[in-house]
Design an enzyme around this catalytic site. Sequence first.
Site, PDB file in Angstrom:
ATOM      1  CB  SER A  98      -7.897  38.012  50.335  1.00  0.00           C
ATOM      2  OG  SER A  98      -7.456  39.064  49.529  1.00  0.00           O
ATOM      3  CG  HIS A 123      -3.132  38.387  51.334  1.00  0.00           C
ATOM      4  ND1 HIS A 123      -3.021  37.312  50.497  1.00  0.00           N
ATOM      5  CD2 HIS A 123      -4.230  39.059  50.887  1.00  0.00           C
ATOM      6  CE1 HIS A 123      -3.982  37.335  49.593  1.00  0.00           C
ATOM      7  NE2 HIS A 123      -4.726  38.389  49.809  1.00  0.00           N
TER       8      HIS A 123
END
Length: 195
Positions: A98, A123
């Site tokens: 992330s 993501h």
Amino acid sequence: MGYIPYVIENTDRGERSYDIYSRLLKDRIVLLSGEINDSVASSIVAQLLFLEAEDPEKDIGLYINSPGGVITSGLSIYDTMNFIRPDVSTICIGQAASMGAFLLSCGAKGKRFSLPHSRIMIHQPLGGAQGQASDIEIISNEILRLKGLMNSILAQNSGQSLEQIAKDTDRDFYMSAKEAKEYGLIDKVLEKNVK
């Protein structure tokens, strides 16, 4: 963070004791470990600014082992990395997921690394909202703005198209160190420290 090891260094003036993070800072190594939040980001930013003041020409190593965290906290680290004069090399140790993966990709070109068994995951931003419909719409628009911003930066850093980044970040997209190199998030997989 629980136990913090100390190291003892012999100098001309006798022995000196350092916590391990202070000792690493002497070697221009900053460790980003755990979830990225405002407190962690403030500490990382302060260390980067300190090292720039110490020597604005010498590279800084940012070692990352993080599952990600708060977007605005991570962006404060990203902006500081770009603001300071020294190149910031990034090294993934363990995982960069992330916001951790985002920061890994933001190291100086040619100086983005990973250890061989690390994992990298990108993501789209996560968020939640509650309240009146108009409040939820405001929060939704902000998350979409941040998604577009981060996808644009990831595309620039990796050499992937914006469309490919949008497709790959739609869900959790895991990569090995080798796959992250092929994708363009890092420049090299490190096997040995050649210092």
